[in-house]
Design a protein around this motif. Structure first.
Motif, PDB file in Angstrom:
ATOM      1  N   LYS A   3      80.402   6.108  37.783  1.00  0.00           N
ATOM      2  CA  LYS A   3      80.556   6.133  36.337  1.00  0.00           C
ATOM      3  C   LYS A   3      80.399   7.578  35.892  1.00  0.00           C
ATOM      4  CE  LYS A   3      78.413   2.616  33.922  1.00  0.00           C
ATOM      5  NZ  LYS A   3      77.376   2.021  33.049  1.00  0.00           N
ATOM      6  N   PHE A   4      81.483   8.213  35.442  1.00  0.00           N
ATOM      7  CA  PHE A   4      81.360   9.632  35.083  1.00  0.00           C
ATOM      8  C   PHE A   4      81.231   9.884  33.596  1.00  0.00           C
ATOM      9  CE2 PHE A   4      85.827  10.245  33.987  1.00  0.00           C
ATOM     10  CZ  PHE A   4      86.467   9.256  34.720  1.00  0.00           C
ATOM     11  N   LEU A   5      81.487   8.878  32.772  1.00  0.00           N
ATOM     12  CA  LEU A   5      81.206   9.017  31.339  1.00  0.00           C
ATOM     13  C   LEU A   5      80.453   7.769  30.887  1.00  0.00           C
ATOM     14  CD1 LEU A   5      84.603  10.205  29.790  1.00  0.00           C
ATOM     15  CD2 LEU A   5      82.589  11.598  30.265  1.00  0.00           C
ATOM     16  N   ARG A   6      79.473   7.974  30.043  1.00  0.00           N
ATOM     17  CA  ARG A   6      78.742   6.830  29.516  1.00  0.00           C
ATOM     18  C   ARG A   6      78.852   6.804  27.990  1.00  0.00           C
ATOM     19  NH1 ARG A   6      72.887   7.228  31.985  1.00  0.00           N
ATOM     20  NH2 ARG A   6      73.234   9.431  31.577  1.00  0.00           N
ATOM     21  N   LEU A  36      86.901   3.879  40.623  1.00  0.00           N
ATOM     22  CA  LEU A  36      86.650   2.929  41.705  1.00  0.00           C
ATOM     23  C   LEU A  36      87.621   3.199  42.841  1.00  0.00           C
ATOM     24  CD1 LEU A  36      85.417   0.070  42.674  1.00  0.00           C
ATOM     25  CD2 LEU A  36      87.523  -0.864  41.733  1.00  0.00           C
ATOM     26  N   ALA A  37      87.109   3.248  44.058  1.00  0.00           N
ATOM     27  CA  ALA A  37      87.973   3.325  45.236  1.00  0.00           C
ATOM     28  C   ALA A  37      87.546   2.222  46.186  1.00  0.00           C
ATOM     29  CB  ALA A  37      87.845   4.689  45.907  1.00  0.00           C
ATOM     30  N   TYR A  96      92.798   2.412  44.137  1.00  0.00           N
ATOM     31  CA  TYR A  96      92.182   3.442  43.294  1.00  0.00           C
ATOM     32  C   TYR A  96      92.315   2.985  41.863  1.00  0.00           C
ATOM     33  CZ  TYR A  96      92.931   5.771  47.665  1.00  0.00           C
ATOM     34  OH  TYR A  96      92.937   6.039  48.998  1.00  0.00           O
ATOM     35  N   GLN A  97      91.225   3.016  41.151  1.00  0.00           N
ATOM     36  CA  GLN A  97      91.244   2.467  39.797  1.00  0.00           C
ATOM     37  C   GLN A  97      90.374   3.314  38.872  1.00  0.00           C
ATOM     38  OE1 GLN A  97      89.414  -1.570  39.147  1.00  0.00           O
ATOM     39  NE2 GLN A  97      91.524  -2.054  38.634  1.00  0.00           N
ATOM     40  N   LEU A  98      90.914   3.538  37.684  1.00  0.00           N
ATOM     41  CA  LEU A  98      90.147   4.207  36.643  1.00  0.00           C
ATOM     42  C   LEU A  98      89.765   3.113  35.646  1.00  0.00           C
ATOM     43  CD1 LEU A  98      89.358   7.029  35.486  1.00  0.00           C
ATOM     44  CD2 LEU A  98      91.482   6.916  34.173  1.00  0.00           C
ATOM     45  N   ILE A  99      88.502   3.034  35.309  1.00  0.00           N
ATOM     46  CA  ILE A  99      88.061   1.988  34.375  1.00  0.00           C
ATOM     47  C   ILE A  99      87.605   2.675  33.095  1.00  0.00           C
ATOM     48  CG2 ILE A  99      86.486   0.048  34.025  1.00  0.00           C
ATOM     49  CD1 ILE A  99      86.152   0.034  37.145  1.00  0.00           C
ATOM     50  N   LEU A 100      88.297   2.362  32.008  1.00  0.00           N
ATOM     51  CA  LEU A 100      87.962   2.950  30.709  1.00  0.00           C
ATOM     52  C   LEU A 100      87.594   1.821  29.779  1.00  0.00           C
ATOM     53  CD1 LEU A 100      91.040   5.304  30.286  1.00  0.00           C
ATOM     54  CD2 LEU A 100      88.670   6.031  30.611  1.00  0.00           C
ATOM     55  N   GLN A 107      88.048  -3.307  28.177  1.00  0.00           N
ATOM     56  CA  GLN A 107      88.302  -2.215  29.113  1.00  0.00           C
ATOM     57  C   GLN A 107      89.739  -2.248  29.622  1.00  0.00           C
ATOM     58  OE1 GLN A 107      85.435  -2.986  32.333  1.00  0.00           O
ATOM     59  NE2 GLN A 107      87.169  -3.708  33.542  1.00  0.00           N
ATOM     60  N   LEU A 108      90.230  -1.084  29.987  1.00  0.00           N
ATOM     61  CA  LEU A 108      91.578  -0.933  30.540  1.00  0.00           C
ATOM     62  C   LEU A 108      91.457  -0.236  31.880  1.00  0.00           C
ATOM     63  CD1 LEU A 108      93.865   0.376  27.671  1.00  0.00           C
ATOM     64  CD2 LEU A 108      94.120  -1.757  28.943  1.00  0.00           C
ATOM     65  N   SER A 109      92.217  -0.702  32.859  1.00  0.00           N
ATOM     66  CA  SER A 109      92.105  -0.096  34.183  1.00  0.00           C
ATOM     67  C   SER A 109      93.464   0.175  34.803  1.00  0.00           C
ATOM     68  CB  SER A 109      91.328  -1.010  35.135  1.00  0.00           C
ATOM     69  OG  SER A 109      90.282  -1.664  34.491  1.00  0.00           O
ATOM     70  N   PRO A 110      93.947   1.404  34.694  1.00  0.00           N
ATOM     71  CA  PRO A 110      95.139   1.787  35.453  1.00  0.00           C
ATOM     72  C   PRO A 110      94.784   1.791  36.950  1.00  0.00           C
ATOM     73  CG  PRO A 110      94.501   3.499  33.869  1.00  0.00           C
ATOM     74  CD  PRO A 110      93.404   2.512  33.893  1.00  0.00           C
ATOM     75  N   THR A 111      95.671   1.220  37.752  1.00  0.00           N
ATOM     76  CA  THR A 111      95.327   0.971  39.150  1.00  0.00           C
ATOM     77  C   THR A 111      96.495   1.301  40.082  1.00  0.00           C
ATOM     78  OG1 THR A 111      94.047  -0.916  38.360  1.00  0.00           O
ATOM     79  CG2 THR A 111      94.467  -0.834  40.727  1.00  0.00           C
TER      80      THR A 111
END
Lengths: 294, 185
Positions: free
Chosen positions: A118-121, A136-137, A163-167, A178-182
């Protein structure tokens, strides 16, 4: 005389300052603190998807997940309950931001591991951040016997990566989204018409009904012309029920697999045909390393 | 004449300032214990702020609910989310009075038992409470401790039946504060 009055006035003012009602205000303005959004989701999974939550530092989360057969199999198979695919998994919180985990699914005898950071909170107050963001990997290895043992087979053909970015954002106490480009990468695919890399966008949300009950939904849109025509998008709907140390997630989904490469790229059943699996995830947390309280 | 008056005023002011001594902390310790048949729960907050006016005996505390630390992360989450609803009610405050100020002599080392009376505001509910406490003076340092009990239901905190064996109906609250003199700016 004038001096007298000035001195008297000064005297009164200074005395009244001492006699203030609200003592704590004497300490001056409170130091502003950063208020992090917590509990956007009840656990680190929405249904199949990873949620923006991570496992807390020093905590082990034991997950038992089942997906039964589809409801349209009828009464003979008790609406799918005679069949179950399952996954057993363990997640560990290394820090409050870093989670690692792994599991084993009986579906295609697959082992999987993941790392999530988690790089942003999301926070308000001293430091303002509108969203939480995590990366996420995952890697999975399918261990079925080779279809065709006579030809030369490579171990690398068994591997899958995601590989997934979770926003995401907790919009209010009761609503998170949440949205997750994957990207799912498959080293080997069945036909040349399918892409090795599958790009998808997942959306997931939660509405809290009571303090201990929430309704979750997730939908994964796979961008067109990447998969064979028999595959469809995954949609799941479920409830989170929290009882102390457990979270029970009960849901309906058209996906059989519980890992990314499966539910994103290999979902076959259709909701409209009754191709719906009843399933559950049970999450039980154990504090393995006690935090320092100071 | 003017000079004498001026000096007199200064003297009065100085005297009143000395009398109206105030003490404060921003790092007071407040902890609570819940002792239920199936589980013992303990949490500590080391960021309590407090001001104590030793002339009037008035004393105030404020704590941020989110600053309570638990051994189990999930307990901390549930404490904030389900029980204290700390987004809605971020603070607990106490405004009251040290009743027997006359017994105190802060310039002399010793342990002085006192009673504190006042209003505890927590989870949106204000209740009058009375708690025994102790003022400890040692080598010029002033310390205050107190221990009292609070019924969870009094503060409108609901405990569902599934966890009734795990959360006590009455929790013990311990306060432990090292005061420093509040200098007037």
């Amino acid at each position: 005389m004038k001096t007298w009055l000035t001195v008297l006035a000064f005297c009164i003012v200074s005395l009244s300052a001492w006699g203030q009602d609200d003592l704590l205000s004497l300490l001056g303005d409170e130091e502003e603190v950063t208020n992090f959004a917590t509990a956007s989701f009840k656990t680190n999974r929405v249904i199949n998807l990873h949620s923006l939550e991570s496992t807390s530092a020093g905590v082990m989360d034991f997950k038992i997940s089942h997906r039964f057969g589809t409801l349209n199999r009828g009464a003979y198979e008790l609406f799918g309950l005679d069949n179950a695919t399952m996954r057993l998994g363990l997640d560990f919180g290394i820090t409050d931001r870093l989670t690692i985990g792994g599991g084993r699914s009986n579906f295609e005898k697959t082992y999987d591991t993941f790392i999530k950071y988690k790089f942003l909170r999301q926070s308000s107050g001293k430091r303002n951040m509108p969203v939480t963001a995590a990366f996420l990997a995952t890697a999975a290895v399918q261990t079925l016997k080779w279809d065709n043992p006579d030809r030369e087979n490579y171990f690398s053909s068994r591997l899958y990566y995601t590989y997934q970015l979770i926003l995401g954002r907790k919009f209010s106490e009761g609503f998170s989204l949440q949205l997750s480009p994957t990207v799912v990468h498959r080293n080997l695919v069945k036909t040349s018409a399918e892409s090795n890399d599958v790009i998808a966008v997942a959306a997931a949300g939660r509405i809290k009904l009571t303090k201990r009950l929430a309704i979750n939904a997730e939908y994964i849109y796979v961008l067109p012309d990447q998969l064979a025509s028999e595959y469809v998008n995954s949609f799941s709907l479920g409830f989170d029920i929290e009882t102390g140390g457990h979270v029970f997630q009960l849901h309906f989904t058209n996906s059989t697999s519980m890992i990314e490469k499966g539910f994103i790229a290999e979902t076959r059943e259709k909701w409209l045909d009754g191709g719906i699996h009843f399933g559950f995830n049970v999450s039980r947390v154990f504090t393995v390393v006690k935090p320092k309280i100071e | 004449m003017k000079k004498t008056l001026f000096l007199a005023v200064i003297a009065i002011l100085a005297a009143s300032a000395a009398n109206a001594q105030k003490y404060f902390t921003r790092e007071g310790k407040v902890s609570f214990f819940s002792d239920a048949p199936m589980e013992k729960i303990e949490a500590l907050n080391t960021k309590a702020t407090s001001v104590w006016d030793t002339e009037s005996g008035k004393i105030e505390f404020a704590i941020l609910i989110k600053a309570f630390q638990f051994e189990k992360a999930l307990m901390q989450e549930h404490f904030n989310e389900n029980y204290m609803e700390s987004d809605k009610y971020p603070k607990a405050t106490f405004k009251g009075q040290v009743v027997d100020m006359k017994k105190l002599n802060l310039s002399k080392d010793g342990e002085y038992p006192v009673t504190v009376k006042g209003e505890l505001d927590m989870h949106g509910v204000t209740k009058s409470i009375e708690a025994p406490g102790k003022i400890i003076v040692k080598g010029g340092a002033v310390k205050a401790t107190s221990s009292f009990e609070a019924a969870v239901a009094d503060y409108n905190i609901e405990i569902p039946s599934v966890v009734r064996e795990k959360i006590a109906k009455t929790v013990r609250i311990d306060v432990d504060v090292d005061y420093a003199e509040l200098k007037k700016q």
